[in-house]
Design a protein around this motif. Structure first.
Motif, mmCIF file in Angstrom:
data_model
loop_
_atom_site.group_PDB
_atom_site.id
_atom_site.type_symbol
_atom_site.label_atom_id
_atom_site.label_comp_id
_atom_site.label_asym_id
_atom_site.label_seq_id
_atom_site.Cartn_x
_atom_site.Cartn_y
_atom_site.Cartn_z
ATOM 1 N N ALA A 17 0.829 -1.208 0.000
ATOM 2 C CA ALA A 17 0.000 0.000 0.000
ATOM 3 C C ALA A 17 0.862 1.256 0.000
ATOM 4 O O ALA A 17 0.576 2.226 -0.718
ATOM 5 N N ASN A 18 1.925 1.249 0.795
ATOM 6 C CA ASN A 18 2.816 2.410 0.843
ATOM 7 C C ASN A 18 3.530 2.608 -0.488
ATOM 8 O O ASN A 18 3.738 3.746 -0.934
ATOM 9 N N ARG A 19 3.910 1.503 -1.118
ATOM 10 C CA ARG A 19 4.535 1.589 -2.443
ATOM 11 C C ARG A 19 3.561 2.216 -3.446
ATOM 12 O O ARG A 19 3.946 3.043 -4.272
ATOM 13 N N LEU A 20 2.300 1.798 -3.372
ATOM 14 C CA LEU A 20 1.292 2.335 -4.285
ATOM 15 C C LEU A 20 1.101 3.831 -4.053
ATOM 16 O O LEU A 20 1.011 4.611 -5.004
ATOM 17 N N GLY A 21 1.050 4.235 -2.781
ATOM 18 C CA GLY A 21 0.898 5.655 -2.474
ATOM 19 C C GLY A 21 2.035 6.484 -3.042
ATOM 20 O O GLY A 21 1.808 7.543 -3.646
ATOM 21 N N THR A 22 3.254 6.002 -2.873
ATOM 22 C CA THR A 22 4.424 6.705 -3.408
ATOM 23 C C THR A 22 4.377 6.756 -4.931
ATOM 24 O O THR A 22 4.700 7.770 -5.554
ATOM 25 N N HIS A 23 3.940 5.657 -5.533
ATOM 26 C CA HIS A 23 3.854 5.563 -6.995
ATOM 27 C C HIS A 23 2.862 6.577 -7.559
ATOM 28 O O HIS A 23 3.088 7.150 -8.635
ATOM 29 N N LEU A 24 1.769 6.807 -6.837
ATOM 30 C CA LEU A 24 0.727 7.718 -7.313
ATOM 31 C C LEU A 24 0.918 9.151 -6.818
ATOM 32 O O LEU A 24 0.091 10.017 -7.100
ATOM 33 N N ALA A 25 2.007 9.393 -6.096
ATOM 34 C CA ALA A 25 2.220 10.718 -5.505
ATOM 35 C C ALA A 25 2.315 11.816 -6.559
ATOM 36 O O ALA A 25 1.929 12.963 -6.312
ATOM 37 N N ALA A 26 2.835 11.468 -7.733
ATOM 38 C CA ALA A 26 2.986 12.474 -8.788
ATOM 39 C C ALA A 26 1.666 12.777 -9.493
ATOM 40 O O ALA A 26 1.562 13.762 -10.223
ATOM 41 N N SER A 27 0.661 11.940 -9.287
ATOM 42 C CA SER A 27 -0.648 12.169 -9.903
ATOM 43 C C SER A 27 -1.423 13.204 -9.095
ATOM 44 O O SER A 27 -1.285 13.288 -7.874
ATOM 45 N N LYS A 28 -2.231 13.973 -9.783
ATOM 46 C CA LYS A 28 -3.048 14.982 -9.114
ATOM 47 C C LYS A 28 -4.375 14.344 -8.712
ATOM 48 O O LYS A 28 -5.357 14.380 -9.448
ATOM 49 N N VAL A 29 -4.386 13.739 -7.531
ATOM 50 C CA VAL A 29 -5.572 13.018 -7.065
ATOM 51 C C VAL A 29 -6.577 14.007 -6.489
ATOM 52 O O VAL A 29 -6.275 14.753 -5.558
ATOM 53 N N SER A 30 -7.774 13.999 -7.039
ATOM 54 C CA SER A 30 -8.817 14.925 -6.585
ATOM 55 C C SER A 30 -9.835 14.250 -5.676
ATOM 56 O O SER A 30 -10.450 14.902 -4.829
ATOM 57 N N ASN A 31 -10.023 12.937 -5.867
ATOM 58 C CA ASN A 31 -11.013 12.207 -5.079
ATOM 59 C C ASN A 31 -10.516 10.789 -4.816
ATOM 60 O O ASN A 31 -9.933 10.156 -5.707
#
Length: 281
Positions: A17-31
């Motif tokens: 889960a932490n790896r996934l969070g780091t992987h998506l950190a560059a994405s602009k997550v709105s929801n």
């Protein structure tokens, strides 16, 4: 009330889960939408924590996104087919126990489909409406479970005109069609890109016939029936960019000795936190 099968993440699951969070950190997550079961919530929180966009991003926890309810059969052993009967072991077991007090059968496919239709209608559709404020590359994240995610994908797919659906160059076209795109590993994700179609009249597109098996030899054309078109469907395109994406798990190995399969203890310190504290001292 949360169900009995609300199992937590393991130590290895937390690392994923932490790896996934780091992987998506560059994405602009709105929801971020999540099942309210704790393993999904923990994964969603890891994604939220990794975001550094200066907004008060919160995880929307929904019972709608829970996994299929197996009722009486939850965590029960598989009932094999009897040699003396054409019925499956489950069918025989159902007939023998359906009158028992508190008996609950497995949730049907139709029930799961209705749940996902409700989720899309109440939580996703308004986020995908075309206007100047929301066509800015935002990422919407949904964290749920394997079986229910398959139903969610099919409900989303049916919102689009098949002629406006495509797959990316790295996605093999499923033999059974895009409705059956495959399963997901732990924290593996389906990546979809939704865009507006410029210079297209919704009224005109709405009159175009659907692509049928006989009309097209294009392997990337989606061939589905029973679509209900509205203004949203005919002016948006959907591309499947990746299926069961696990790029974030490269190099991650499960701890030997069974430690990775143990229930995660959030109070337990990691090696990284230990050395960070030592440096501060």
């Amino acid at each position: 009330m949360l169900p009995m099968y609300n199992s937590p993440l393991t130590n290895h699951g937390v690392l994923q889960a932490n790896r996934l969070g780091t992987h998506l950190a560059a994405s602009k997550v709105s929801n971020i939408f999540s099942s309210d079961l704790q393993r999904a919530v923990k994964t969603a929180e890891a994604i939220r924590t990794a975001q550094d966009n200066g907004t008060s991003l919160e995880v929307t926890k929904l019972e709608l996104l829970r996994e299929q309810d197996f009722g009486h059969y939850e965590k029960k052993p598989f009932h094999e087919r009897s040699k003396d009967s054409n019925k499956t072991g489950k069918e025989i077991h159902y007939e023998a126990h359906r009158g028992d007090p508190g008996f609950k059968d497995v949730e049907s496919k139709e029930s799961m489909k209705r749940r996902m239709e409700t989720f899309v209608k109440e939580h996703l559709m308004h986020l995908l409406e075309i206007n100047d404020s929301n066509l800015n590359g935002d990422t919407i994240v949904t964290v749920a479970h394997g079986i229910i995610l398959g139903h969610l994908w099919r409900v989303i797919l049916r919102q689009f005109n098949p002629k406006n659906v495509s797959v990316g160059p790295d996605v093999p076209y499923p033999e059974r069609g895009l409705e059956y795109i495959g399963g997901w590993s732990n924290t593996g994700y389906l990546e979809l890109v939704i865009k507006s179609i410029p210079d297209v009249s919704p009224a005109k597109v709405g009159l175009d016939p659907l692509v049928s098996d006989e009309q097209s030899n294009d392997p990337t054309s989606v061939k589905l029936s029973n679509h209900n078109f509205d203004n949203f469907e005919v002016i948006m395109s959907l591309m499947v960019k990746s299926v069961n994406n696990q790029d974030h798990l490269k190099g991650l190995k499960k701890t030997r000795g069974g430690l990775g399969s143990l229930k995660h203890d959030s109070s337990q310190r990691t090696m990284d936190s230990f050395f960070k504290k030592r440096k501060l001292e």
